[in-house]
Design an enzyme around this catalytic site. Structure first.
Site, PDB file in Angstrom:
ATOM      1  N   GLY A  40      -9.592  18.739  -8.492  1.00 41.24           N
ATOM      2  CA  GLY A  40      -8.629  19.267  -9.445  1.00 41.24           C
ATOM      3  C   GLY A  40      -8.765  18.577 -10.786  1.00 41.24           C
ATOM      4  O   GLY A  40      -9.871  18.214 -11.200  1.00 41.24           O
ATOM      5  N   CYS A  88      -0.936   3.535 -10.955  1.00 39.13           N
ATOM      6  CA  CYS A  88      -1.711   2.582 -10.133  1.00 39.13           C
ATOM      7  C   CYS A  88      -3.225   2.765 -10.205  1.00 39.13           C
ATOM      8  O   CYS A  88      -3.935   1.849 -10.633  1.00 39.13           O
ATOM      9  CB  CYS A  88      -1.258   2.670  -8.689  1.00 39.13           C
ATOM     10  SG  CYS A  88       0.493   2.373  -8.503  1.00 39.13           S
ATOM     11  N   LYS A 137      -6.684  -5.066  -1.803  1.00 41.38           N
ATOM     12  CA  LYS A 137      -5.810  -4.153  -2.535  1.00 41.38           C
ATOM     13  C   LYS A 137      -6.579  -3.423  -3.649  1.00 41.38           C
ATOM     14  O   LYS A 137      -6.531  -2.192  -3.766  1.00 41.38           O
ATOM     15  CB  LYS A 137      -4.628  -4.938  -3.120  1.00 41.38           C
ATOM     16  CG  LYS A 137      -3.790  -4.180  -4.109  1.00 41.38           C
ATOM     17  CD  LYS A 137      -3.058  -3.025  -3.452  1.00 41.38           C
ATOM     18  CE  LYS A 137      -2.500  -2.092  -4.515  1.00 41.38           C
ATOM     19  NZ  LYS A 137      -1.499  -1.196  -4.055  1.00 41.38           N
ATOM     20  N   PHE A 191       0.843  -1.203   0.000  1.00 43.71           N
ATOM     21  CA  PHE A 191       0.000   0.000   0.000  1.00 43.71           C
ATOM     22  C   PHE A 191       0.878   1.253   0.000  1.00 43.71           C
ATOM     23  O   PHE A 191       0.573   2.237   0.663  1.00 43.71           O
ATOM     24  CB  PHE A 191      -0.929  -0.007   1.227  1.00 43.71           C
ATOM     25  CG  PHE A 191      -1.855  -1.200   1.259  1.00 43.71           C
ATOM     26  CD1 PHE A 191      -2.964  -1.271   0.417  1.00 43.71           C
ATOM     27  CD2 PHE A 191      -1.605  -2.264   2.108  1.00 43.71           C
ATOM     28  CE1 PHE A 191      -3.807  -2.378   0.435  1.00 43.71           C
ATOM     29  CE2 PHE A 191      -2.440  -3.377   2.138  1.00 43.71           C
ATOM     30  CZ  PHE A 191      -3.544  -3.435   1.295  1.00 43.71           C
ATOM     31  N   LEU A 192       1.994   1.184  -0.720  1.00 39.27           N
ATOM     32  CA  LEU A 192       2.923   2.316  -0.739  1.00 39.27           C
ATOM     33  C   LEU A 192       2.490   3.337  -1.776  1.00 39.27           C
ATOM     34  O   LEU A 192       2.218   2.972  -2.919  1.00 39.27           O
ATOM     35  CB  LEU A 192       4.338   1.860  -1.125  1.00 39.27           C
ATOM     36  CG  LEU A 192       4.946   0.639  -0.442  1.00 39.27           C
ATOM     37  CD1 LEU A 192       6.360   0.410  -0.949  1.00 39.27           C
ATOM     38  CD2 LEU A 192       4.938   0.821   1.060  1.00 39.27           C
ATOM     39  N   LYS A 203      -5.015   2.180 -13.671  1.00 36.89           N
ATOM     40  CA  LYS A 203      -4.767   0.819 -14.170  1.00 36.89           C
ATOM     41  C   LYS A 203      -5.529  -0.213 -13.325  1.00 36.89           C
ATOM     42  O   LYS A 203      -6.175  -1.113 -13.864  1.00 36.89           O
ATOM     43  CB  LYS A 203      -3.265   0.521 -14.131  1.00 36.89           C
ATOM     44  CG  LYS A 203      -2.887  -0.902 -14.486  1.00 36.89           C
ATOM     45  CD  LYS A 203      -1.400  -1.115 -14.415  1.00 36.89           C
ATOM     46  CE  LYS A 203      -0.856  -1.256 -13.033  1.00 36.89           C
ATOM     47  NZ  LYS A 203      -0.967  -2.556 -12.379  1.00 36.89           N
TER      48      LYS A 203
END
Ligand code: UGA
Length: 436
Positions: free
Chosen positions: A255, A262, A206, A154-155, A265
């Protein structure tokens, strides 16, 4: 436990390198393997192929203590106890994630290491992939020696080190309880809640996390459109919504939308997994739709200020998909610049990190017409308008008097709402934000 030897497949990429450096920092012996020989050669000399705050220091420390090594010989992973698979899962033309690099990495490992070892799948893979890989291990008669554990990462880019060392949660999925416990115990003492579960749950946690973050952004962007039409201020509306603890303040910045390698995709991959199961995913499709609309909207905002864009000179601030990284992969800036060029706009670009020579050359091949500026002020010089696409702090800190002097017309079209309209109008700018 610290006696474990760990291997990283894809050790030269963002996820692989952050894992390698952080695991060495935690005291493990780590062999980081990558097929890219040029990357490995420079990593051995301590030269980092990407920008991630704090990473260079950790890599240097790891090399110095001897705990971290880089290699392009798979044989160096012949005796690892745990191998982290951190290779790419790029989108296929139909949107599904291509898992061939994961399959090949496991294949390569098994050639040199017959176990016992645990293969940890870090990359984002379609639901069912870990089970499929495990079946493959069973087919070759090694299931008593090699275990597959799903341990999604989860970076976020720009905060990768902190996200690794202080995770919000540790998710470990698999059927081999001992292997699952070993992988969870790598982060000892656990600095976050640990979820022990099955492969499919881990894979879905995830995907759903990234899809939820993307949906939150599209939601606030949809509210921003109405705020824009009614002369509201989305930054205040976001604050008002986010103070409800059930909603939370994060990922409510309106914005030009989300981008990068990530969120989009993974969303596409998830939609395709629904389609493959004969199901619809209306919320996820709407999330993508709204995101694409924002990229068109920013060009419309420019047209609102300048009229026909043919022949107009525009300075563009920001190429990276977000601040804190030099990553251009799937950055929203690329389609926005492409759109501007197709309308005949003369585009001059600045980015503090993502404009190194290699990236410039890559972009010049795609867009031979673009010009480069070495500072935001040079990007503004003599331009009909300035367009902000990435929220780099240095853009927020620009001297507005100098900026106004440089611009031929004091028009600022801000895709990241870095300024307050009132403040900008007082300074004599025509200011167009996104929902403010
Ligand atoms: C994302 C997730 O945040 C990570 O948790 C996940 O591990 C990672 O993907 C992954 O799957 O590897 P990342 O793509 O690095 O991380 O960046 P984010 O911080 O999620 O930002 C993505 C995009 O959303 C950027 O373009 C950013 O500018 C945009 N964004 C973010 C907004 O437009 N508004 C916001 O409020 C927040």
């Amino acid at each position: 436990m610290w006696g474990y030897k760990l291997g990283i497949m894809g050790g030269g990429g963002h996820i692989g390198l952050v894992h390698a450096a952080c695991l060495a920092f935690l005291g493990y012996r780590v062999a980081a393997y990558d097929l890219d020989t040029a990357k490995i050669k420079s990593l051995k000399q301590g030269i980092i192929p990407l920008y991630e705050p704090g990473l260079e220091k950790l890599v240097h420390e790891g090399i110095k203590t001897g705990l971290l090594g880089f290699t392009n010989h798979i044989n160096s992973l012949r005796d690892v106890d745990i191998a982290y698979i951190c290779v790419g899962t790029p989108a296929l033309p139909d949107g599904l994630a291509d898992i061939s690099q994961v399959e090949n990495a496991l294949e390569e490992l098994v050639q040199v290491n017959k176990g016992p070892f645990i293969a940890v799948i870090k990359c984002t893979v379609p639901v069912g992939t870990n089970r499929k890989l495990s079946r493959r291990i069973k087919d070759i008669g090694l299931s008593h020696k090699i275990s597959i554990v799903s341990n999604p990462e989860f970076l976020a880019e720009g905060t990768g080190i902190e996200d690794f060392l202080k995770p919000s949660r540790i998710v470990v999925g698999g059927v081999d309880r001992e292997a699952v416990a070993k992988v969870a115990a790598i982060h000892t003492p656990p600095s976050a809640p640990v979820i022990h579960t099955g492969w499919e749950n881990a894979e879905l946690i995830k995907h759903a996390s990234n899809a939820f973050l993307a949906t939150k952004i599209s939601f606030i962007n949809e509210i921003a459109s109405l705020s824009e039409a009614q002369e509201g201020d989305i930054t205040i509306i976001s604050k008002g919504i986010g103070l409800d603890p059930r909603i939370g303040p994060y990922f409510l910045e309106a914005g030009v939308g989300f981008s990068g390698p990530c969120l989009e995709k993974d969303l596409l991959s998830l939609i395709n997994q629904y389609n493959a199961a004969g199901e619809e995913a209306p919320i996820l499709k709407a999330t993508l739709y709204v995101n694409n609309q924002r990229r068109r909207q920013i060009v419309k905002n420019l047209e609102k200020a300048l009229g026909n864009l043919n022949g107009k000179n525009v300075g563009v601030l920001g190429l990276a998909f977000k601040p804190g990284t030099d990553d251009l992969r799937d950055s929203h800036s690329i389609p926005v610049i492409r759109h501007l060029l197709s309308l005949g706009t003369v585009v001059t670009v600045h980015d503090p990190m993502a404009a190194n020579e290699a990236k410039k050359a890559w972009l010049m091949r795609q867009f031979p017409g673009i010009l480069w500026a070495s500072s935001p002020y040079f990007a503004a010089e003599g331009k009909d308008a300035l367009l902000i696409l990435t929220a780099w702090p240095e853009y927020q800190e620009m001297d507005l008097d100098i900026l106004k002097q440089k611009l031929a017309r004091p028009i600022l079209v801000d895709g990241r709402n870095l300024f307050k309209r009132v403040q900008m109008e007082e300074q004599g700018f025509e200011y167009i934000g996104m929902g403010i």
